[in-house]
Design an enzyme around this catalytic site. Structure first.
Site, PDB file in Angstrom:
ATOM      1  N   ARG A  51       0.826  -1.200   0.000  1.00  0.00           N
ATOM      2  CA  ARG A  51       0.000   0.000   0.000  1.00  0.00           C
ATOM      3  C   ARG A  51       0.863   1.255   0.000  1.00  0.00           C
ATOM      4  O   ARG A  51       1.988   1.242   0.467  1.00  0.00           O
ATOM      5  CB  ARG A  51      -0.883   0.034   1.256  1.00  0.00           C
ATOM      6  N   ASP A  53       0.184   5.447   1.165  1.00  0.00           N
ATOM      7  CA  ASP A  53      -0.776   6.294   1.875  1.00  0.00           C
ATOM      8  C   ASP A  53      -1.257   7.449   1.014  1.00  0.00           C
ATOM      9  O   ASP A  53      -0.701   7.723  -0.056  1.00  0.00           O
ATOM     10  CB  ASP A  53      -0.137   6.857   3.149  1.00  0.00           C
ATOM     11  N   TYR A 111      12.615   3.474  -2.114  1.00  0.00           N
ATOM     12  CA  TYR A 111      11.825   4.684  -1.914  1.00  0.00           C
ATOM     13  C   TYR A 111      12.746   5.887  -2.051  1.00  0.00           C
ATOM     14  O   TYR A 111      13.931   5.824  -1.717  1.00  0.00           O
ATOM     15  CB  TYR A 111      11.189   4.710  -0.523  1.00  0.00           C
ATOM     16  N   ARG A 198       9.049   7.832   6.086  1.00  0.00           N
ATOM     17  CA  ARG A 198       8.748   9.209   6.476  1.00  0.00           C
ATOM     18  C   ARG A 198       9.279   9.524   7.880  1.00  0.00           C
ATOM     19  O   ARG A 198       9.724  10.640   8.151  1.00  0.00           O
ATOM     20  CB  ARG A 198       7.235   9.448   6.393  1.00  0.00           C
TER      21      ARG A 198
END
Length: 245
Positions: A51, A53, A111, A198
Site C-alpha cells: 500500500r 498512503d 523509496y 517518512r
C-alpha cells in the site's frame, strides 16, 4: 486464466492511498474499475506490492491481475490507459507465471524522498516535495544514516498503530543526492514498515538541524519506542520508486 504483471505510476495527490476504501478515490479502485470495463462488467481483483498512503506517489508500483482474455501485452497498456484518469498510468504489462505474487515475491523496495531546501515557495512543486527552508548539516545526516544500515528492529521508526508484529527489517542503502536546492534521500531495503521512510526522514532532518546527534540513532533503535524518533515527514515528498524481485 493468465496472470499479468504490470508496472504502474501515479501522482498520489488526488488519492486517499492505494487500497480501496469505503469512501474516497483510490488507486486500486480506479484500476479495478478500468479492468471491469474491459471484462464487460466482470470484477477483476488487482494485487499490489504494497500500500501507499494518501498523498504518496509511485514511479514504479507493481501489481498483478488474472484475466481470461487473450490480449497482447502491449494492447493491455493501451486499453487500460484509455480508461484510467490522467494521474494514473500503466507503464508496462507482461505475462507472469500463475504463481507470481506482486507482494509476496517482492525481494525489496526503493523509496525516494524529495526535499526542497529553499526559502522560495514554488506553488507548482507543493504536492511533490517537502519544502524545508532551514540550514541542514548533510554530513551529520550521512553519519546518522550509517547507523540505520543493516538489520534492526525498527519499532521506533514505525507508526504506533500498525498491526505488524515483526518489525525487523534490513536497510541496504541510504544515499543523499543533492541537485541545486533539491535533496533526494534514497532508501533501499528488503521491506519497510508503515510510515517507516517518512519517520526515518523526519529523524534525519532532526539530526541535520542539530536537534539530535548522529550518535543518538543506536539508542533510538534500542528503545523500540515511536516517541524516541523524529517527526513523520509529510507524504507529498515520498515516492515508491521501484519494487525489486
Amino acid at each position: 486464466m493468465q496472470r499479468y504483471k504490470a508496472i504502474i505510476s501515479y501522482d498520489g495527490t488526488g488519492f486517499l492511498g492505494y487500497q480501496v476504501q469505503p469512501k474516497g478515490r483510490t488507486v486500486q479502485a480506479e484500476l479495478e474499475s478500468a479492468l471491469a470495463k474491459i471484462h464487460k462488467g466482470v470484477p477483476v481483483k488487482v494485487t499490489a506490492s504494497g500500500r501507499t498512503d494518501a498523498g504518496v506517489h509511485a514511479k514504479g508500483q507493481v501489481i498483478h491481475f488474472d484475466s481470461p482474455l487473450a490480449i497482447p501485452e502491449d494492447r493491455w497498456v493501451v486499453a487500460l490507459n484509455s480508461l484510467l484518469p490522467e494521474d494514473l498510468a500503466v507503464l508496462f504489462v507482461d505475462k507472469a507465471d500463475n504463481a507470481f505474487h506482486a507482494r509476496f515475491d517482492a525481494a525489496g523496495k526503493e523509496y525516494r524522498y524529495q526535499l526542497q531546501l529553499s526559502g522560495f515557495r514554488d506553488p507548482f512543486q507543493r504536492n511533490y516535495v517537502y519544502r524545508y527552508p532551514y540550514a541542514l548539516n548533510l554530513e551529520a545526516m550521512r553519519k546518522a544514516s550509517r547507523y540505520l544500515l543493516g538489520t534492526h528492529d525498527f519499532t521506533s521508526f514505525c507508526a504506533a498503530k500498525t498491526e505488524v508484529q515483526d518489525k525487523v527489517r534490513t536497510i541496504k542503502e541510504i544515499d543523499f543526492l543533492l541537485d541545486g536546492d533539491l535533496l533526494t534521500i534514497r532508501f533501499v531495503g528488503n521491506g519497510f514498515l508503515y510510515n517507516m521512510v517518512r519517520i526515518l526522514v523526519g529523524t534525519l532532518l532532526a539530526v541535520g538541524s542539530g536537534d539530535l546527534s548522529p550518535e543518538e540513532i543506536p539508542s533510538i533503535l534500542e528503545k523500540k519506542d515511536r516517541s524516541a524518533a523524529g517527526k513523520t515527514a509529510p507524504a507529498r515528498g515520498l515516492y515508491l520508486w521501484e519494487v525489486l524481485y
